[in-house]
Design an enzyme around this catalytic site. Structure first.
Site, PDB file in Angstrom:
ATOM      1  N   GLY A 148      35.228  39.166  43.965  1.00 50.11           N
ATOM      2  CA  GLY A 148      35.412  38.746  45.334  1.00 50.11           C
ATOM      3  C   GLY A 148      36.196  37.543  45.560  1.00 50.11           C
ATOM      4  N   HIS A 149      37.362  37.842  44.995  1.00 50.65           N
ATOM      5  CA  HIS A 149      38.598  36.846  44.999  1.00 50.65           C
ATOM      6  C   HIS A 149      39.839  37.144  44.735  1.00 50.65           C
ATOM      7  CE1 HIS A 149      37.277  36.304  40.831  1.00 50.65           C
ATOM      8  NE2 HIS A 149      38.563  36.196  40.684  1.00 50.65           N
ATOM      9  N   ALA A 150      40.636  36.213  44.807  1.00 47.11           N
ATOM     10  CA  ALA A 150      42.263  36.533  44.432  1.00 47.11           C
ATOM     11  C   ALA A 150      42.671  35.334  43.898  1.00 47.11           C
ATOM     12  CB  ALA A 150      43.017  36.936  45.633  1.00 47.11           C
ATOM     13  N   ARG A 162      40.121  41.308  44.357  1.00 49.31           N
ATOM     14  CA  ARG A 162      39.330  42.105  43.531  1.00 49.31           C
ATOM     15  C   ARG A 162      37.866  42.084  43.619  1.00 49.31           C
ATOM     16  NH1 ARG A 162      41.579  38.992  39.190  1.00 49.31           N
ATOM     17  NH2 ARG A 162      43.184  39.062  40.766  1.00 49.31           N
TER      18      ARG A 162
END
Length: 134
Positions: free
Chosen positions: A51-53, A98
């Site tokens: 839940g981040h990049a 992702r």
């Protein structure tokens, strides 16, 4: 090898032996020096990770045991990749969102990262990610 515009599946060398197979990673297999190694395990049923990049960091993910799905988004396209073999790794370059989910019981996700942990490198809000991409 399966390459997309924003990720790459890389087949790791596999030495087959009746006593058990062996795969390895050397510095010519992934396109960055490894600065951090961590792994996810005992992920509860239905839980999601990621839940981040990352602004600068690249990562290489391997399902050492079991399976899980990775949804990747480059700001324009979205793809789902299932990792379920310990001799295939997923290369995620910088600037790709992702989400990891659908972990099977006993799954282990190994992550090789191009940088040490730096909270400032994370984009944890999808709307901010989209602004970053534009």
């Amino acid at each position: 090898m399966n390459k997309s515009s924003f990720f790459e599946l890389i087949n790791l060398p596999k030495i087959e032996d009746p006593r058990g197979n062996l795969s390895f990673i050397e510095n010519d297999i992934i396109p960055f020096g490894i600065k951090r190694v961590y792994y996810l395990y005992d992920v509860p049923s239905g839980a999601e990770r990621g839940g981040h990049a990352h602004k600068d960091q690249s990562e290489f993910l391997i399902a050492l045991s079991g399976s899980f799905d990775v949804v990747l988004n480059d700001g324009k396209d979205k793809k789902k990749v299932t990792l379920n073999r310990p001799n295939i790794g997923l290369l995620i370059p910088t600037g790709v969102w992702r989400e990891l989910y659908n972990f099977s019981s006993g799954s282990v996700c190994l992550v090789l990262a191009s940088a040490v942990f730096d909270e400032d490198d994370y984009i944890r809000d999808f709307d901010k990610f989209m602004l970053f991409k534009n």
